[in-house]
Scaffold this active site. Sequence first.
Site, PDB file in Angstrom:
ATOM      1  N   ALA A 167     111.831  11.176  76.021  1.00 19.91           N
ATOM      2  CA  ALA A 167     112.875  10.092  76.090  1.00 19.91           C
ATOM      3  C   ALA A 167     114.218  10.864  75.543  1.00 19.91           C
ATOM      4  O   ALA A 167     114.124  11.934  74.970  1.00 19.91           O
ATOM      5  CB  ALA A 167     112.388   8.992  75.481  1.00 19.91           C
ATOM      6  N   LYS A 192     109.175  17.890  80.835  1.00 25.72           N
ATOM      7  CA  LYS A 192     110.404  17.231  81.563  1.00 25.72           C
ATOM      8  C   LYS A 192     111.059  16.170  80.717  1.00 25.72           C
ATOM      9  O   LYS A 192     110.608  14.971  80.344  1.00 25.72           O
ATOM     10  CB  LYS A 192     109.591  16.301  82.996  1.00 25.72           C
ATOM     11  CG  LYS A 192     110.609  15.815  83.985  1.00 25.72           C
ATOM     12  CD  LYS A 192     110.180  14.408  84.295  1.00 25.72           C
ATOM     13  CE  LYS A 192     110.764  13.344  83.824  1.00 25.72           C
ATOM     14  NZ  LYS A 192     112.135  13.279  84.034  1.00 25.72           N
ATOM     15  N   GLY A 232     108.292  12.957  86.884  1.00 26.97           N
ATOM     16  CA  GLY A 232     107.135  12.504  86.250  1.00 26.97           C
ATOM     17  C   GLY A 232     105.701  11.955  86.949  1.00 26.97           C
ATOM     18  O   GLY A 232     104.670  11.919  86.624  1.00 26.97           O
ATOM     19  N   THR A 250     107.001   0.895  78.485  1.00 28.59           N
ATOM     20  CA  THR A 250     105.468   0.522  78.675  1.00 28.59           C
ATOM     21  C   THR A 250     105.327   0.385  80.267  1.00 28.59           C
ATOM     22  O   THR A 250     104.353   0.776  80.664  1.00 28.59           O
ATOM     23  CB  THR A 250     105.417  -0.960  78.102  1.00 28.59           C
ATOM     24  OG1 THR A 250     105.297  -0.755  76.724  1.00 28.59           O
ATOM     25  CG2 THR A 250     103.990  -1.305  78.295  1.00 28.59           C
ATOM     26  N   GLU A 270     103.273   6.987  74.130  1.00 28.28           N
ATOM     27  CA  GLU A 270     104.034   6.526  72.824  1.00 28.28           C
ATOM     28  C   GLU A 270     105.290   5.697  73.747  1.00 28.28           C
ATOM     29  O   GLU A 270     106.220   6.258  74.164  1.00 28.28           O
ATOM     30  CB  GLU A 270     104.467   7.682  72.178  1.00 28.28           C
ATOM     31  CG  GLU A 270     105.146   7.482  70.821  1.00 28.28           C
ATOM     32  CD  GLU A 270     106.540   7.243  70.524  1.00 28.28           C
ATOM     33  OE1 GLU A 270     107.094   6.391  70.738  1.00 28.28           O
ATOM     34  OE2 GLU A 270     107.136   8.447  70.413  1.00 28.28           O
ATOM     35  N   CYS A 304     111.671   4.348  68.864  1.00 29.73           N
ATOM     36  CA  CYS A 304     110.800   3.638  69.240  1.00 29.73           C
ATOM     37  C   CYS A 304     110.504   2.546  67.963  1.00 29.73           C
ATOM     38  O   CYS A 304     109.728   1.703  67.771  1.00 29.73           O
ATOM     39  CB  CYS A 304     109.830   4.501  69.422  1.00 29.73           C
ATOM     40  SG  CYS A 304     110.294   5.155  70.925  1.00 29.73           S
ATOM     41  N   THR A 305     110.578   3.520  66.638  1.00 27.85           N
ATOM     42  CA  THR A 305     110.314   2.987  65.238  1.00 27.85           C
ATOM     43  C   THR A 305     111.340   1.868  64.734  1.00 27.85           C
ATOM     44  O   THR A 305     111.229   1.541  63.541  1.00 27.85           O
ATOM     45  CB  THR A 305     110.003   4.062  64.416  1.00 27.85           C
ATOM     46  OG1 THR A 305     111.212   4.778  64.392  1.00 27.85           O
ATOM     47  CG2 THR A 305     108.867   4.631  64.872  1.00 27.85           C
ATOM     48  N   GLU A 404     110.944  -5.610  73.636  1.00 23.22           N
ATOM     49  CA  GLU A 404     111.719  -4.575  72.965  1.00 23.22           C
ATOM     50  C   GLU A 404     113.248  -4.269  73.733  1.00 23.22           C
ATOM     51  O   GLU A 404     113.187  -4.099  74.878  1.00 23.22           O
ATOM     52  CB  GLU A 404     111.013  -3.233  73.002  1.00 23.22           C
ATOM     53  CG  GLU A 404     111.700  -1.994  72.387  1.00 23.22           C
ATOM     54  CD  GLU A 404     111.080  -0.746  72.606  1.00 23.22           C
ATOM     55  OE1 GLU A 404     110.685  -0.190  73.929  1.00 23.22           O
ATOM     56  OE2 GLU A 404     110.865   0.322  71.654  1.00 23.22           O
ATOM     57  N   GLY A 466     111.407   6.424  60.739  1.00 26.34           N
ATOM     58  CA  GLY A 466     111.662   7.562  59.605  1.00 26.34           C
ATOM     59  C   GLY A 466     110.403   8.339  59.400  1.00 26.34           C
ATOM     60  O   GLY A 466     110.133   8.634  58.082  1.00 26.34           O
ATOM     61  N   ALA A 467     109.264   8.417  60.185  1.00 26.29           N
ATOM     62  CA  ALA A 467     108.033   8.698  59.743  1.00 26.29           C
ATOM     63  C   ALA A 467     108.037  10.271  59.597  1.00 26.29           C
ATOM     64  O   ALA A 467     108.946  10.982  60.319  1.00 26.29           O
ATOM     65  CB  ALA A 467     106.878   8.654  60.827  1.00 26.29           C
TER      66      ALA A 467
HETATM   67  C1  UN1 Z   1     110.810   7.857  68.600  1.00 25.61           C
HETATM   68  O1  UN1 Z   1     111.629   6.935  68.408  1.00 25.61           O
HETATM   69  O2  UN1 Z   1     110.344   7.930  69.886  1.00 25.61           O
HETATM   70  O3  UN1 Z   1     109.809   7.895  62.767  1.00 25.61           O
HETATM   71  C2  UN1 Z   1     110.284   8.860  67.744  1.00 25.61           C
HETATM   72  C3  UN1 Z   1     110.941   7.917  63.284  1.00 25.61           C
HETATM   73  C4  UN1 Z   1     111.157   9.494  63.873  1.00 25.61           C
HETATM   74  C5  UN1 Z   1     110.600   9.756  65.277  1.00 25.61           C
HETATM   75  C6  UN1 Z   1     110.810   8.541  66.008  1.00 25.61           C
HETATM   76  N1  UN1 Z   1     110.562  10.610  63.098  1.00 25.61           N
HETATM   77  O4  UN1 Z   1     111.846   7.329  63.235  1.00 25.61           O
END
Ligand code: UN1
Length: 517
Positions: A167, A192, A232, A250, A270, A304-305, A404, A466-467
């Site tokens: 993405a 891609k 895709g 999704t 994801e 995404c987080t 979302e 921020g993982a």
């Molecule tokens: C995402 O938003 O697809 O945990 C990934 C985090 C980043 C990765 C996000 N390390 O926010």
Amino acid sequence: MSGQNFDSFREGTLNALGLKGLNSGIFDGQWKDLKGRNVYKSSSPVDGKHIADLTLANREDFDSIVRNSRKIFEEWREYTAPRRGEIIRSLGDLLVRKKKELGALVTLEVGKTPSEGEGEIQEMIDVAYFASGLSRQLYGLTMGSERPFHRLYEQWVPLGPVGIISAFNFPAAVWSWNSMIAAVCGDTAIWKPSTKAALVATGVMHAVSEALSDLGAPQIFSLMVSRGNEGGEWISNEPGIPLVSFTGSTNTGRNLYQKVSSRMGRSILELGGNNAAIVTEKSDMNVALKGVAFGALATAGQRCTSTRRVIIQDSIYEEFVGKLQKVYSNVKIGNPNDPGVLVGPLIDGKAVKTYLDAIETARKQGGKVLHQGKSMKIQGLEEGNYVSPTIVEAKQDMPIVKVETFGPLLYVFKYHSFDEALKMHNDVPQGLSSAIFTTDIREEEEFLSARGSDCGIANVNTSTAGAEIGGAFGGEKETGYGRESGTDSWKAYMRRQTVTKNFGKDVPLSQGVKFDV
Ligand code: UN1
């Protein structure tokens, strides 16, 4: 920084990486020529101006990419895993040297602040070194056989070319999570990228392919910039790609999953997140405030987080929301390169519209807007896609809180009992990341218990976003399926083979079966 300064930043960044003008967006071991192809025009969300052009792949390009990728796979899988790890380690070293330039390219094309842009390249470096170490730890188990003079164990075997569909919001890091791990596992990878971040992908691929060539290593990574969902679809239906790792919506993920699984391929998905933080009266409010602000505002809410919902105990609700409103009023929005700016632009005009529409929908559904987000004009960057962030006081029965919205739109909810908070927390279709802010060990452990957070990622006293790369990344429910990056996520990129070896002089059978011929 004025628009003029951004002009020179653009020139400098493109020149440093040799990406000015027309670029091939198709690499299958070599860059495809530029003639007679459709072109994608990349522009910057920072000032709306054109950056560079990229050629788009057609079906023949795709077929050639798959052919080459399969051929190189046959060569690459013969390398020992530690040797593959050494090569990936060198790519990590290269990214250390190129961190500033590639980080700047992320700022230019996607609008992240330099700290976040370079952070993204750091995430690539981290996963490259992690993968390199992993190359000596692709362990299989050995079991005691029930038969005499038999050995029983499992081994992990390379899988084939991996399709990586990424993405715009993490245009470089997410590719590395997949490609670096895939590479040490002995796989090749076909990338891609989102067209919205195709120049970042092209810049990364230039750097990486040059380094592989300097190392005398095979070109294990290919790139296919293609229009919309077309690429895709090709990947989803291609039996020569045994694993597809997809990051995106999704809806698209559901469609892709059906296609890949109908040919018995594997997917890692994801998809959307709708991440919540619970803030209890036992929290350290300063920690909670910083954690929520980062989660909701970083990358302009386009992770995404990102934190999209905050569930706050009634006794501290007014105080916490008051403080949050102050943060929202003071946060600096604008040119990501300007000192002190924490919130850059949204990716494009469509994202701005979706964001503003969602605020209106929330209001119509009974939400009370506590901090009104608007479209913003930044001096000298009038065509940029800037918005101010929004806080809406929401109720669980508003349908929009289950959706979302990719932008800085935060819903705040009030709760009385902890059970109620947990119920609200899990009452959405998505299940990626989650957080609780508390200093009470009972609340913390309940949040982490089986009836607690139903997400793939659970945080205590830190943000939903921020993982680190060392953990397995991924979600549950509509967020999809599978894990990327850390711990044992590598297993998805290999096939498991159970081996039984007889070194005796007879053929005893399992389960005591007799079959004497
Ligand atoms: C995402 O938003 O697809 O945990 C990934 C985090 C980043 C990765 C996000 N390390 O926010």
